[in-house]
Scaffold this motif. Structure first.
Motif, PDB file in Angstrom:
ATOM      1  N   UNK A   1     -97.913 -38.451 -34.510  1.00  0.00           N
ATOM      2  CA  UNK A   1     -98.500 -37.652 -35.588  1.00  0.00           C
ATOM      3  C   UNK A   1     -97.516 -37.526 -36.768  1.00  0.00           C
ATOM      4  N   UNK A   2     -96.258 -37.223 -36.437  1.00  0.00           N
ATOM      5  CA  UNK A   2     -95.242 -37.085 -37.504  1.00  0.00           C
ATOM      6  C   UNK A   2     -95.032 -38.401 -38.230  1.00  0.00           C
ATOM      7  N   UNK A   3     -95.001 -39.472 -37.456  1.00  0.00           N
ATOM      8  CA  UNK A   3     -94.713 -40.768 -38.086  1.00  0.00           C
ATOM      9  C   UNK A   3     -95.859 -41.202 -38.998  1.00  0.00           C
ATOM     10  N   UNK A   4     -97.081 -40.926 -38.580  1.00  0.00           N
ATOM     11  CA  UNK A   4     -98.210 -41.265 -39.447  1.00  0.00           C
ATOM     12  C   UNK A   4     -98.134 -40.463 -40.737  1.00  0.00           C
ATOM     13  N   UNK A   5     -97.796 -39.203 -40.610  1.00  0.00           N
ATOM     14  CA  UNK A   5     -97.654 -38.370 -41.802  1.00  0.00           C
ATOM     15  C   UNK A   5     -96.594 -38.966 -42.719  1.00  0.00           C
ATOM     16  N   UNK A   6     -95.495 -39.431 -42.136  1.00  0.00           N
ATOM     17  CA  UNK A   6     -94.422 -40.028 -42.955  1.00  0.00           C
ATOM     18  C   UNK A   6     -94.871 -41.325 -43.626  1.00  0.00           C
ATOM     19  N   UNK A   7     -95.598 -42.163 -42.868  1.00  0.00           N
ATOM     20  CA  UNK A   7     -96.062 -43.431 -43.455  1.00  0.00           C
ATOM     21  C   UNK A   7     -97.048 -43.157 -44.585  1.00  0.00           C
ATOM     22  N   UNK A   8     -97.928 -42.174 -44.380  1.00  0.00           N
ATOM     23  CA  UNK A   8     -98.880 -41.838 -45.457  1.00  0.00           C
ATOM     24  C   UNK A   8     -98.143 -41.369 -46.700  1.00  0.00           C
ATOM     25  N   UNK A   9     -97.093 -40.587 -46.489  1.00  0.00           N
ATOM     26  CA  UNK A   9     -96.314 -40.093 -47.637  1.00  0.00           C
ATOM     27  C   UNK A   9     -95.630 -41.263 -48.347  1.00  0.00           C
ATOM     28  N   UNK A  10     -95.113 -42.198 -47.554  1.00  0.00           N
ATOM     29  CA  UNK A  10     -94.430 -43.364 -48.118  1.00  0.00           C
ATOM     30  C   UNK A  10     -95.410 -44.209 -48.931  1.00  0.00           C
ATOM     31  N   UNK A  11     -96.598 -44.376 -48.371  1.00  0.00           N
ATOM     32  CA  UNK A  11     -97.656 -45.134 -49.051  1.00  0.00           C
ATOM     33  C   UNK A  11     -98.018 -44.445 -50.375  1.00  0.00           C
ATOM     34  N   UNK A  12     -98.146 -43.152 -50.292  1.00  0.00           N
ATOM     35  CA  UNK A  12     -98.510 -42.372 -51.468  1.00  0.00           C
ATOM     36  C   UNK A  12     -97.442 -42.506 -52.562  1.00  0.00           C
ATOM     37  N   UNK A  13     -96.173 -42.410 -52.152  1.00  0.00           N
ATOM     38  CA  UNK A  13     -95.070 -42.555 -53.121  1.00  0.00           C
ATOM     39  C   UNK A  13     -95.063 -43.942 -53.739  1.00  0.00           C
ATOM     40  N   UNK A  14     -95.259 -44.961 -52.887  1.00  0.00           N
ATOM     41  CA  UNK A  14     -95.233 -46.348 -53.392  1.00  0.00           C
ATOM     42  C   UNK A  14     -96.347 -46.551 -54.419  1.00  0.00           C
ATOM     43  N   UNK A  15     -97.508 -45.965 -54.180  1.00  0.00           N
ATOM     44  CA  UNK A  15     -98.630 -46.084 -55.122  1.00  0.00           C
ATOM     45  C   UNK A  15     -98.346 -45.303 -56.399  1.00  0.00           C
ATOM     46  N   UNK A  16     -97.856 -44.091 -56.203  1.00  0.00           N
ATOM     47  CA  UNK A  16     -97.635 -43.194 -57.330  1.00  0.00           C
ATOM     48  C   UNK A  16     -96.667 -43.815 -58.340  1.00  0.00           C
ATOM     49  N   UNK A  17     -95.619 -44.440 -57.793  1.00  0.00           N
ATOM     50  CA  UNK A  17     -94.564 -45.034 -58.609  1.00  0.00           C
ATOM     51  C   UNK A  17     -95.113 -46.074 -59.589  1.00  0.00           C
ATOM     52  N   UNK A  18     -96.178 -46.768 -59.186  1.00  0.00           N
ATOM     53  CA  UNK A  18     -96.718 -47.806 -60.074  1.00  0.00           C
ATOM     54  C   UNK A  18     -98.135 -47.448 -60.539  1.00  0.00           C
ATOM     55  N   UNK A  19     -98.438 -46.155 -60.478  1.00  0.00           N
ATOM     56  CA  UNK A  19     -99.708 -45.640 -61.005  1.00  0.00           C
ATOM     57  C   UNK A  19    -100.921 -46.263 -60.330  1.00  0.00           C
TER      58      UNK A  19
END
Ligand SMILES: *Cc1c(COP(=O)(O)O)cnc(C)c1O
Length: 233
Positions: free
Chosen positions: A5-23
């Motif tokens: 559960x924690x790791x999925x939350x972390x991967x989702x956050x990482x995905x979100x950051x990667x997307x956010x960075x390039x709009x």
């Protein structure tokens, strides 16, 4: 199991950051949890964390887990190498196959897809680095394969998939992955309506997002390291 559960939350956050960075909007990217060699209990834990798309590489192992998980609303993706004698089970038990790299396999999947099921979603696996040892159609032969696969009934050609040669440098990763994005764009310019770029794993998620990935396939960073398999299916 709270670890998953924690790791999925972390991967989702990482995905979100990667997307956010390039709009990019992270809603455009599907997270595929790659559960090969992991147990049905691991999948259940990920499911409890609202993960719905799961990717498997080995048919027998996948079928066993599917049986143990009957009734869960899971979308099953096959992402491993395909031998002809496995196509019937793939056509009957999966919603997606990402690793089609020759016409014969696509023809069999088309013929064997159960008529009451929706079309089987297909990605063509591309050998981006022209590595002789690797599966995947080479870029020069992609247009002809796409043309033939798109005409088959009971299949829906959705896009392209690749497993690039490992590189630690993010820019080099991105350059390689951009070649898959360009190949998809070229096909769409010819009139296809492909909406899926299946690329990005634990080690190159950021590069894949920057190169336009719409489906990242994450194993290790969700379920932990894999121990080598003994059986062979
Ligand atoms: C195992 C596998 C993955 C997941 O790789 P990780 O590095 O563990 O995230 C993704 N795609 C394919 C085709 C795989 O075989």
């Amino acid at each position: 199991m709270h670890i998953i559960n924690d790791k999925i939350t972390q991967v989702r956050a990482r995905l979100h950051r990667a997307c956010h960075r390039i709009h990019r909007n992270s809603n455009e990217v599907t997270l595929l949890a790659v559960s090969k060699t992991k147990t049905a209990a691991d999948i259940r834990a990920a499911f409890a964390a609202e993960q719905r798309h799961f990717g498997e590489n080995y048919l027998q192992e996948a079928l066993e887990k599917q049986q143990q998980l009957v009734g869960l609303n899971i979308v099953w993706h096959f992402i491993g190498p395909i031998q002809s004698n496995k196509t019937r089970a793939l056509a009957e038990h999966f919603q997606w196959v990402h690793s089609v790299d020759r016409l014969k396999i696509a023809q069999r999947l088309s013929k064997q897809r159960l008529k009451h099921l929706p079309a089987l979603n297909i990605c063509l696996q591309v050998n981006l680095d022209d590595e002789a040892s690797k599966s995947g159609v080479i870029l020069a032969e992609l247009p002809a394969l796409a043309d033939a696969v798109a005409k088959l009934p009971n299949l829906k050609l959705r896009g392209l998939m690749a497993i690039p040669a490992p590189r630690s440098d993010v820019n080099a990763q991105q350059q390689s992955l951009e070649r898959l994005q360009q190949a998809l764009q070229r096909l769409n310019q010819q009139g296809y309506k492909l909406d899926t770029l299946s690329m990005g794993m634990s080690g190159d998620l950021e590069a894949a997002i920057a190169a336009g990935s719409t489906m990242v396939r994450i194993g290790t960073d969700i379920f932990g390291a894999r121990t080598p398999r003994v059986s062979n299916n």
